[in-house]
Design an enzyme around this catalytic site. Structure first.
Site: not given
Length: 185
Positions: A24, A98, A102
């Protein structure tokens, strides 16, 4: 933050969500870069004092110049036109992403930083990343053709909330609530 010499990247001293495993980074650093871009717009002293640190965060996720220090576009898959979130991809179904929202935020943030630092090459890179990520989000997460594989093989949902290299899931890592499936996008 510190520089991990083994994996060649920037990691928060207090890691979260597997960031020490390079999970991430574009999600998390996108928020830092976005905030820094806003601050730099209104505060030249901030840009001067913290610019080099923000440049390292940008390079960690969007390095566009081949070098020995950081990998080229760490999380971005040029073939698929989108990012992958799991750094080492330790899953049988491959890597995953996912949160397309973002990822898009990260490339918007890089573009904003490029403008604040007057870096046209980085601004071009950010625009390229953003245009690919948004097109891929439409094609793979939001507006896919249900008549073509892999969606025609029984995937009965209107949105893909978790895209893997080897499958599509209607799930999130954080909630089973159907609102989360769309919200993460």
């Amino acid at each position: 933050f510190y520089f991990d010499t083994k994996v060649k990247g920037i990691v928060g001293v207090t890691p979260s969500f597997g960031s020490e495993e390079f999970n991430d980074h574009h999600f998390h650093y996108g928020y830092f870069i976005y905030a820094a871009s806003i601050l730099a717009r209104y505060d030249d002293d901030f840009r001067v004092q913290y610019g080099n640190m923000v440049n390292l965060l940008v390079a960690d996720i969007a390095n566009y110049r081949p070098n020995d220090t950081l990998p080229l576009r760490r999380s971005f898959d040029v073939y698929f036109g989108h990012s992958w979130a799991s750094g080492s991809s330790p899953f049988a179904d491959g890597n995953n992403q996912e949160s397309s929202s973002e990822a898009i935020n990260a490339w918007v943030a890089v573009g904003l930083w490029a403008r604040q630092t007057r870096n046209p090459a980085l601004e071009d890179e950010a625009a390229w990343l953003l245009s690919n990520e948004t097109a891929a989000t439409s094609a793979y997460w939001m507006n896919y053709d249900k008549k073509t594989p892999p969606y025609s093989a029984g995937y009965g949902h209107s949105v893909v909330s978790l895209n893997w290299g080897g499958k599509r899931d209607y799930a999130t890592f954080f909630s089973a609530d159907p609102r989360a499936m769309l919200g993460i996008q």
